[in-house]
Enzyme design. Structure first.
Site, short mmCIF file in Angstrom:
data_model
loop_
_atom_site.label_atom_id
_atom_site.label_comp_id
_atom_site.label_asym_id
_atom_site.label_seq_id
_atom_site.Cartn_x
_atom_site.Cartn_y
_atom_site.Cartn_z
N GLY A 1 5.47 12.13 -30.27
CA GLY A 1 4.86 11.64 -29.04
C GLY A 1 4.54 12.79 -28.11
O GLY A 1 4.71 13.96 -28.47
N ASN A 2 4.05 12.44 -26.94
CA ASN A 2 3.72 13.44 -25.92
C ASN A 2 4.79 13.48 -24.85
O ASN A 2 5.45 12.47 -24.61
CB ASN A 2 2.41 13.07 -25.23
CG ASN A 2 1.20 13.37 -26.07
OD1 ASN A 2 1.27 14.17 -27.00
ND2 ASN A 2 0.10 12.74 -25.74
N ARG A 3 4.90 14.58 -24.18
CA ARG A 3 5.79 14.66 -23.01
C ARG A 3 5.14 13.92 -21.85
O ARG A 3 3.98 14.15 -21.54
CB ARG A 3 6.00 16.11 -22.61
CG ARG A 3 7.02 16.83 -23.45
CD ARG A 3 7.20 18.24 -22.95
NE ARG A 3 7.75 18.30 -21.61
CZ ARG A 3 7.91 19.44 -20.94
NH1 ARG A 3 7.55 20.57 -21.47
NH2 ARG A 3 8.43 19.44 -19.73
N VAL B 1 -1.39 9.39 -24.00
CA VAL B 1 -1.49 8.70 -25.29
C VAL B 1 -1.41 9.74 -26.41
O VAL B 1 -2.09 10.76 -26.35
CB VAL B 1 -2.84 7.96 -25.40
CG1 VAL B 1 -2.91 7.14 -26.68
CG2 VAL B 1 -3.09 7.08 -24.17
#
Ligand code: C5P
Length: 213
Positions: free
Chosen positions: A18-20, A86
């Site tokens: 995922g992203n931070r 996202v």
């Protein structure tokens, strides 16, 4: 409609990519919009934040879930603010259970997630509703990259911020940004995310004026 937080893309029952993102920027926009009297739907990936007062929450995990929730909520929205980080890629297949650890490397095949904002821009075409606002977290020339995304995604305002600054952005209450529209660029100096949220909504409200119909 406001999206916020990261999306998490499951590799198996235990692991994800995922992203931070703390979600703070999107939650600040949602809270300020509700304070101004808007009906707000907040589509949020996993965060540790409290629900802002007066906001309707839709909790999601993955980019595909966020895509569906935003699509449904945006159908009758005046303004969509895509503040979510996202994930751009998700594992091609999600493994049931836990992939067994071996001494060698593990190869994962990642495929692109749908670009929700790009799709909203395409679906709107030459119309003016909903007003579309995106974010661009950049480590290079934030303004040039933000402007390229403004045009390519067909949105009204891009909020570009430089993620290489240590005093702003991720996990911070503060942010510095450039607000980019077809009319020009405006610097928003380092300040609380709640103040930046207000500046974004001022511009969104101006874009809603009947003179634009
Ligand atoms: O292309 P980039 O990810 O830098 O664009 C950022 C903007 O696009 C943000 O507003 C983000 O919420 C949105 N986005 C999206 N769907 C994706 C990736 C980004 O809506 N798959």
């Amino acid at each position: 409609v406001v999206s916020a937080g990261p999306t998490l893309e499951d590799i198996d029952d235990v692991r994800f990519i995922g992203n931070r993102s703390s979600g703070r920027m999107g939650y600040a926009v949602a809270g300020e919009a509700a304070r101004r009297g808007a009906r707000v739907v907040l589509v949020s990936g996993p965060t540790a934040l409290d629900v802002p007062p007066g906001v309707e929450m839709v909790r999601v995990r993955s980019a595909l879930e966020m895509h569906e929730a935003v699509r449904v909520a945006a159908a009758d929205a005046d303004i969509v603010v895509m503040a979510a980080a996202v994930a751009d890629y998700m594992p091609q297949t999600r493994v049931d259970g836990k992939i067994e650890k071996t001494p060698g490397p593990l190869e994962l095949r990642l495929v692109r997630t749908p670009d929700i904002l790009l799709e909203l821009g395409k679906a709107r075409g030459t119309g003016v509703r909903p007003v579309l606002i995106g974010f661009a977290a950049e480590s290079g020339d934030a303004e040039a990259r933000g402007r390229e995304k403004l045009t390519r995604k067909g949105v009204d305002l891009m909020v570009a911020n430089d993620i290489s600054r240590s005093d702003a952005g991720f996990d911070s209450e503060m942010n510095a940004a450039t607000l980019i529209s077809t009319a020009g660029s405006e610097a928003f100096p380092l300040g609380p995310k709640t103040a930046l949220a207000g500046a974004i909504l001022d511009r969104a409200e101006a874009l809603l004026q009947p003179s634009r119909q």
